[in-house]
Write a protein that holds these residues in place. Structure first.
Motif, short mmCIF file in Angstrom:
data_model
loop_
_atom_site.label_atom_id
_atom_site.label_comp_id
_atom_site.label_asym_id
_atom_site.label_seq_id
_atom_site.Cartn_x
_atom_site.Cartn_y
_atom_site.Cartn_z
N LEU A 133 40.07 -48.86 -40.88
CA LEU A 133 41.26 -48.34 -41.55
C LEU A 133 42.37 -49.40 -41.66
N LEU A 134 42.29 -50.42 -40.82
CA LEU A 134 43.30 -51.47 -40.85
C LEU A 134 43.00 -52.57 -41.86
N THR A 135 41.79 -52.55 -42.45
CA THR A 135 41.38 -53.71 -43.23
C THR A 135 41.65 -53.62 -44.73
N ASP A 136 41.60 -52.42 -45.31
CA ASP A 136 41.74 -52.37 -46.76
C ASP A 136 43.16 -52.69 -47.19
N ARG A 137 43.30 -53.34 -48.32
CA ARG A 137 44.60 -53.87 -48.75
C ARG A 137 45.64 -52.78 -48.98
N SER A 138 45.21 -51.65 -49.48
CA SER A 138 46.16 -50.64 -49.95
C SER A 138 46.31 -49.44 -49.03
N ASN A 139 45.72 -49.49 -47.84
CA ASN A 139 45.78 -48.35 -46.91
C ASN A 139 45.26 -47.09 -47.61
N LEU A 140 44.01 -47.16 -48.07
CA LEU A 140 43.44 -46.11 -48.90
C LEU A 140 43.31 -44.76 -48.19
N GLY A 141 43.38 -44.77 -46.86
CA GLY A 141 43.35 -43.49 -46.15
C GLY A 141 44.46 -42.55 -46.58
N ARG A 142 45.52 -43.10 -47.14
CA ARG A 142 46.62 -42.25 -47.62
C ARG A 142 46.15 -41.32 -48.75
N LEU A 143 45.06 -41.68 -49.41
CA LEU A 143 44.54 -40.83 -50.47
C LEU A 143 43.96 -39.52 -49.95
N TYR A 144 43.67 -39.44 -48.64
CA TYR A 144 43.17 -38.19 -48.07
C TYR A 144 44.15 -37.04 -48.30
N LEU A 145 45.43 -37.37 -48.40
CA LEU A 145 46.47 -36.35 -48.41
C LEU A 145 46.90 -35.92 -49.81
N ILE A 146 46.40 -36.59 -50.85
CA ILE A 146 46.85 -36.22 -52.19
C ILE A 146 46.12 -34.95 -52.63
N PRO A 147 46.76 -34.11 -53.43
CA PRO A 147 46.11 -32.86 -53.85
C PRO A 147 44.77 -33.07 -54.53
N GLU A 148 44.64 -34.14 -55.28
CA GLU A 148 43.40 -34.39 -56.02
C GLU A 148 42.21 -34.66 -55.10
N ALA A 149 42.48 -35.01 -53.84
CA ALA A 149 41.38 -35.27 -52.90
C ALA A 149 40.61 -34.01 -52.55
N ASP A 150 41.16 -32.83 -52.88
CA ASP A 150 40.47 -31.57 -52.61
C ASP A 150 39.63 -31.10 -53.78
N ALA A 151 39.51 -31.89 -54.83
CA ALA A 151 38.78 -31.47 -56.02
C ALA A 151 37.31 -31.21 -55.69
N ALA A 152 36.73 -30.27 -56.42
CA ALA A 152 35.34 -29.89 -56.18
C ALA A 152 34.38 -31.06 -56.36
N GLY A 153 34.71 -31.97 -57.24
CA GLY A 153 33.83 -33.11 -57.49
C GLY A 153 33.75 -34.10 -56.35
N LEU A 154 34.53 -33.89 -55.30
CA LEU A 154 34.54 -34.80 -54.16
C LEU A 154 33.81 -34.20 -52.96
N SER A 155 32.90 -33.27 -53.22
CA SER A 155 32.21 -32.59 -52.12
C SER A 155 31.40 -33.57 -51.26
N ALA A 156 30.84 -34.62 -51.87
CA ALA A 156 30.06 -35.59 -51.10
C ALA A 156 30.94 -36.32 -50.09
N PHE A 157 32.15 -36.70 -50.53
CA PHE A 157 33.08 -37.34 -49.61
C PHE A 157 33.43 -36.42 -48.46
#
Length: 232
Positions: free
Chosen positions: A106-130
């Motif tokens: 979590l410390l290595t990616d340039r943009s701190n992509l873990g923040r995307l976990y919290l956006i509303p779009e992260a709950d979309a049905a198409g992300l079931s595999a994630f």
């Protein structure tokens, strides 16, 4: 190289070994800083220096870019967690190594992509595999924690993975916490691992830290074993 299509608008301006990786780098930065809804595929293409049509050669939709980014945050940690779980042995040691290595990821990616976990779009049905991968990762944390405290119903079993994911918020407040992907284990990752065990009532020893650091070094980048056909 961006694959078949028209030439670039400009020389490469993004890190990445392929056009796909450059698109993901640009999209991750824009999604985190501007927001998913406010970022267009044209803005992503402009940030890479390619035409919008070239972007669609790699990703048919903006949502498919988000899916790839989210997968990139969980897949390495899940493979690492599976490897540690298969080793067996002292659960406190395995949990320390898991927390340290996952925090490092979590410390290595340039943009701190873990923040995307919290956006509303992260709950979309198409992300079931994630979400399935993330649930499996959380389950491995919880199983090891339950073994440490010898009680699967102990509410503390849910906490170590949350301690790890706190790195995302800490990085948002202090971007200097970012760490290179290789080299020695970052001290901050070791501190997170110490905290995860302390929540369970275990004080890490120097011997445990040394053994845990060796596990991280050996297994964090290890490829999945041949024939590993567990569901992704």
């Amino acid at each position: 190289m961006t694959g078949p299509g028209r030439p670039r608008l400009v020389e490469s301006r993004r890190p990445g070994a392929s056009g796909r990786e450059e698109i993901l780098d640009a999209a991750g930065e824009l999604f985190v800083t501007r927001g998913f809804a406010a970022t267009s595929t044209r803005a992503i293409a402009d940030s890479v220096g390619i035409r919008q049509a070239s972007l669609y050669h790699h990703f048919p939709t903006k949502e498919s870019i988000l899916a790839a980014l989210l997968d990139s945050t969980v897949e390495p940690s899940l493979r690492y967690a599976r490897t540690l779980a298969d080793l067996g042995g002292d659960p406190a040691l395995l949990l320390w190594a898991l927390t340290a290595g996952d925090s490092w990821n979590l410390l290595t990616d340039r943009s701190n992509l873990g923040r995307l976990y919290l956006i509303p779009e992260a709950d979309a049905a198409g992300l079931s595999a994630f979400h399935a991968k993330r649930r499996e990762l959380h389950g491995i944390y919880r199983t090891l924690a339950a073994q440490v405290v010898a009680d699967p119903k102990d509410p503390r079993c849910a906490l170590p993975v949350r301690v790890t994911e706190s790195v995302i918020a800490i990085r948002a407040d202090d971007p200097t916490m970012a760490a290179p992907a290789d080299g020695p284990l970052p001290a901050s990752a070791g501190l997170v691992a110490d905290s995860a065990l302390r929540i369970l009532g275990i004080e890490p020893t120097d011997a445990l830290r040394e053994a845990g650091t060796a596990l991280v070094a050996t297994h964090r980048h290890a490829a999945p074993p041949p024939g590993d056909d567990r569901p992704e």
